[in-house]
Write a protein that holds these residues in place. Structure first.
Motif, PDB file in Angstrom:
ATOM      1  N   GLY A  13      67.150  38.849 -38.423  1.00  0.00           N
ATOM      2  CA  GLY A  13      66.686  39.363 -40.156  1.00  0.00           C
ATOM      3  C   GLY A  13      67.491  40.461 -40.338  1.00  0.00           C
ATOM      4  O   GLY A  13      68.867  40.373 -39.969  1.00  0.00           O
ATOM      5  N   GLY A  14      66.857  40.754 -41.533  1.00  0.00           N
ATOM      6  CA  GLY A  14      68.211  41.793 -41.347  1.00  0.00           C
ATOM      7  C   GLY A  14      69.780  41.674 -42.355  1.00  0.00           C
ATOM      8  O   GLY A  14      69.815  39.917 -42.138  1.00  0.00           O
ATOM      9  N   ILE A  27      57.004  43.382 -44.232  1.00  0.00           N
ATOM     10  CA  ILE A  27      56.913  42.550 -42.967  1.00  0.00           C
ATOM     11  C   ILE A  27      57.520  41.796 -43.449  1.00  0.00           C
ATOM     12  O   ILE A  27      58.406  40.240 -42.658  1.00  0.00           O
ATOM     13  CB  ILE A  27      55.663  42.065 -42.209  1.00  0.00           C
ATOM     14  N   GLN A  28      57.343  40.962 -45.018  1.00  0.00           N
ATOM     15  CA  GLN A  28      57.975  39.823 -45.653  1.00  0.00           C
ATOM     16  C   GLN A  28      58.889  40.030 -45.450  1.00  0.00           C
ATOM     17  O   GLN A  28      59.564  38.666 -45.693  1.00  0.00           O
ATOM     18  CB  GLN A  28      57.086  39.463 -47.008  1.00  0.00           C
ATOM     19  N   ARG A  29      59.937  40.584 -45.305  1.00  0.00           N
ATOM     20  CA  ARG A  29      61.146  40.781 -45.617  1.00  0.00           C
ATOM     21  C   ARG A  29      61.991  40.771 -43.933  1.00  0.00           C
ATOM     22  O   ARG A  29      62.882  40.647 -44.089  1.00  0.00           O
ATOM     23  CB  ARG A  29      61.902  41.962 -46.417  1.00  0.00           C
ATOM     24  N   GLY A  30      61.221  40.982 -43.015  1.00  0.00           N
ATOM     25  CA  GLY A  30      61.670  40.934 -41.707  1.00  0.00           C
ATOM     26  C   GLY A  30      61.390  39.442 -41.351  1.00  0.00           C
ATOM     27  O   GLY A  30      61.095  38.970 -41.945  1.00  0.00           O
ATOM     28  N   GLY A  31      62.366  39.758 -40.130  1.00  0.00           N
ATOM     29  CA  GLY A  31      62.570  37.997 -38.977  1.00  0.00           C
ATOM     30  C   GLY A  31      63.573  37.131 -39.148  1.00  0.00           C
ATOM     31  O   GLY A  31      64.651  37.343 -39.951  1.00  0.00           O
ATOM     32  N   SER A  32      63.781  36.205 -38.370  1.00  0.00           N
ATOM     33  CA  SER A  32      64.324  35.427 -38.201  1.00  0.00           C
ATOM     34  C   SER A  32      64.166  34.183 -39.332  1.00  0.00           C
ATOM     35  O   SER A  32      63.127  34.308 -39.339  1.00  0.00           O
ATOM     36  CB  SER A  32      64.447  35.243 -36.298  1.00  0.00           C
ATOM     37  N   PRO A  33      65.569  34.015 -40.097  1.00  0.00           N
ATOM     38  CA  PRO A  33      65.317  33.121 -41.003  1.00  0.00           C
ATOM     39  C   PRO A  33      65.294  31.561 -40.414  1.00  0.00           C
ATOM     40  O   PRO A  33      65.502  31.237 -38.994  1.00  0.00           O
ATOM     41  CB  PRO A  33      66.835  32.722 -41.480  1.00  0.00           C
ATOM     42  N   THR A  34      64.066  30.790 -41.002  1.00  0.00           N
ATOM     43  CA  THR A  34      63.746  29.413 -40.915  1.00  0.00           C
ATOM     44  C   THR A  34      65.164  29.260 -40.672  1.00  0.00           C
ATOM     45  O   THR A  34      65.985  28.803 -41.383  1.00  0.00           O
ATOM     46  CB  THR A  34      62.967  29.131 -42.079  1.00  0.00           C
ATOM     47  N   ILE A  37      89.534  38.348 -48.620  1.00  0.00           N
ATOM     48  CA  ILE A  37      88.385  38.209 -49.472  1.00  0.00           C
ATOM     49  C   ILE A  37      87.261  39.242 -49.076  1.00  0.00           C
ATOM     50  O   ILE A  37      87.156  39.427 -47.809  1.00  0.00           O
ATOM     51  CB  ILE A  37      87.260  37.076 -49.249  1.00  0.00           C
ATOM     52  N   GLY A  38      86.445  40.181 -49.367  1.00  0.00           N
ATOM     53  CA  GLY A  38      85.269  40.834 -49.035  1.00  0.00           C
ATOM     54  C   GLY A  38      84.003  40.104 -49.864  1.00  0.00           C
ATOM     55  O   GLY A  38      83.488  39.147 -50.129  1.00  0.00           O
ATOM     56  N   VAL A  39      83.434  40.301 -48.387  1.00  0.00           N
ATOM     57  CA  VAL A  39      81.934  40.117 -48.666  1.00  0.00           C
ATOM     58  C   VAL A  39      81.052  41.654 -48.835  1.00  0.00           C
ATOM     59  O   VAL A  39      80.759  42.077 -47.870  1.00  0.00           O
ATOM     60  CB  VAL A  39      81.357  39.580 -47.497  1.00  0.00           C
ATOM     61  N   LEU A  40      79.230  41.304 -49.516  1.00  0.00           N
ATOM     62  CA  LEU A  40      78.558  43.055 -49.427  1.00  0.00           C
ATOM     63  C   LEU A  40      77.597  41.922 -49.434  1.00  0.00           C
ATOM     64  O   LEU A  40      77.162  40.577 -50.191  1.00  0.00           O
ATOM     65  CB  LEU A  40      79.040  43.622 -50.108  1.00  0.00           C
ATOM     66  N   THR A  41      76.495  42.644 -48.631  1.00  0.00           N
ATOM     67  CA  THR A  41      74.719  42.917 -48.991  1.00  0.00           C
ATOM     68  C   THR A  41      74.947  43.724 -49.973  1.00  0.00           C
ATOM     69  O   THR A  41      74.743  44.605 -50.015  1.00  0.00           O
ATOM     70  CB  THR A  41      74.283  42.256 -48.063  1.00  0.00           C
ATOM     71  N   SER A  42      73.368  42.803 -51.061  1.00  0.00           N
ATOM     72  CA  SER A  42      73.439  44.470 -52.008  1.00  0.00           C
ATOM     73  C   SER A  42      71.915  44.278 -52.637  1.00  0.00           C
ATOM     74  O   SER A  42      71.219  43.306 -52.341  1.00  0.00           O
ATOM     75  CB  SER A  42      73.900  44.007 -53.392  1.00  0.00           C
ATOM     76  N   GLY A  43      71.116  45.413 -52.792  1.00  0.00           N
ATOM     77  CA  GLY A  43      69.307  44.352 -52.623  1.00  0.00           C
ATOM     78  C   GLY A  43      68.972  45.138 -51.554  1.00  0.00           C
ATOM     79  O   GLY A  43      69.132  44.833 -50.545  1.00  0.00           O
ATOM     80  N   GLY A  44      67.241  44.519 -52.007  1.00  0.00           N
ATOM     81  CA  GLY A  44      66.818  44.260 -50.944  1.00  0.00           C
ATOM     82  C   GLY A  44      67.367  43.060 -50.105  1.00  0.00           C
ATOM     83  O   GLY A  44      67.301  42.072 -50.612  1.00  0.00           O
ATOM     84  N   ASP A  45      66.894  43.674 -48.798  1.00  0.00           N
ATOM     85  CA  ASP A  45      67.888  41.867 -48.113  1.00  0.00           C
ATOM     86  C   ASP A  45      66.609  41.007 -48.215  1.00  0.00           C
ATOM     87  O   ASP A  45      65.730  41.244 -47.860  1.00  0.00           O
ATOM     88  CB  ASP A  45      67.404  42.808 -46.001  1.00  0.00           C
TER      89      ASP A  45
END
Ligand code: F6P
Length: 319
Positions: free
Chosen positions: A64-65, A250-257, A4-12
């Protein structure tokens, strides 16, 4: 299904890495090979991908990211682009795909599913705007980032007796603004889903100052207008000086909760299970605390998904 493949797309969105890890590790646990595709659909078209192993998804759960990078890909909207992507899937012997992203990313995955490559979508966006899931990945982290910013702005607002307008992301959705406004004790929350009355906004500002309030926080969702446009509107109605703060990316970054990491792990594992069961065109979500999969077409049905009771409550609590 072997690979299988995995990808991330759009705004992170924070939590995408944790989801990549969960997809890869769950798939390997089930004996599948996993290919990581870089830069979303663009990487698929270009054949920019590599086989992942247990180690290549190590040390990312907290970041993040997205390790796989992301892109918005106009070429994939064309027939030629889609054909190239399909050729790459064949060439690399990929039997199914997990797509982590928002509704634009889901549309792309329906195209591939309809061409015989089953795709499963994991909702990854800070906007919390995907029908069929109570929460999207990244929303909780972004919410906490916005709350932290509100708290900080409130400090300086109080010191200077000021009114602040804080512009919050969310595209056409007011969820992030509403939740952050409620949690941050904002006096006024302006969101696309609810109409606002300028007289009422001004009335609140004035009555707050009359009873000695040292600050006022107004949250404006970007889907309504920009913070500076709203400041200009206030100026038209009253002689009130404001400051505008645009929180931006800034709202899109950072270590996930913790919550986003758990959600990512649950979503990632479920996506692999759904692919293994031979299903494509499915979206993963959480409904009433249960991880579910549902027809991805339901994710395109833009209905009213915001909680208007919460909006009403935010008004009652900020009198
Ligand atoms: O969808 C996520 C999001 O951050 C929205 O809230 C915002 O409107 C948009 O992406 C910004 O996109 P870009 O990063 O391309 O400027």
């Amino acid at each position: 299904m072997k690979r299988i493949g995995v990808l991330t797309s759009g705004g992170d969105a924070p939590g995408m890495n944790a989801a990549i890890r969960a997809v890869a590790r769950k798939a390997m646990f089930e004996g599948l090979e996993v290919v990581g595709i870089y830069h979303g659909y663009q990487g698929l078209i270009d054949g920019n991908m590599e086989v992942l192993n247990l180690g290549s998804v190590g040390d990312i759960i907290q970041r993040g990211g997205t390790k796989l990078y992301s892109a918005r890909c106009p070429e994939f909207r064309t027939k030629e682009g889609q054909q190239k992507a399909i050729e790459q899937l064949k060439l690399n012997k990929i039997d199914g795909l997990v797509i982590i992203g928002g509704d634009g990313s889901y549309r792309g995955s329906m195209t591939l599913t309809n061409s015989g490559f089953p795709c499963v979508g994991i909702p990854g966006t800070i906007d919390n705007d995907i029908p069929g899931t109570d929460y999207t990945l990244g929303f909780d982290t972004a919410l906490n980032t916005v709350i932290d910013c509100i708290d900080k702005i409130r400090d300086t607002a109080t010191s200077h007796d000021r009114t602040f307008i804080i512009e919050v992301m969310g595209r056409d959705s007011g969820d992030l603004a509403l939740w952050a406004g409620l949690a941050g004790g904002a006096e006024t929350i302006i969101i696309p889903e609810e109409t606002y009355n300028m007289e009422e906004v001004i009335g609140r500002l004035k009555s707050g100052s009359t009873r000695g309030k040292k600050h006022s926080i107004i949250i404006v969702a970007e889907g309504v207008m920009s913070g500076s446009e709203f400041a200009a509107k206030i100026k038209e109605h009253a002689d009130i000086e404001t400051r505008v703060s645009v929180l931006g990316h800034i709202q899109r970054g950072g270590s996930p909760t913790g919550r986003d990491r758990v959600l990512a792990s649950l979503f990632g594992a479920k996506a692999v299970e759904v692919l293994l069961a031979g299903h494509g065109g499915r979206a993963i979500g959480i409904q009433n605390h249960q991880v579910v999969d549902y027809d991805m077409n339901e994710a395109f049905e833009k209905g009213e998904i915001m909680d208007s009771k919460m909006y009403q409550l935010s008004k009652e609590l900020s009198i």
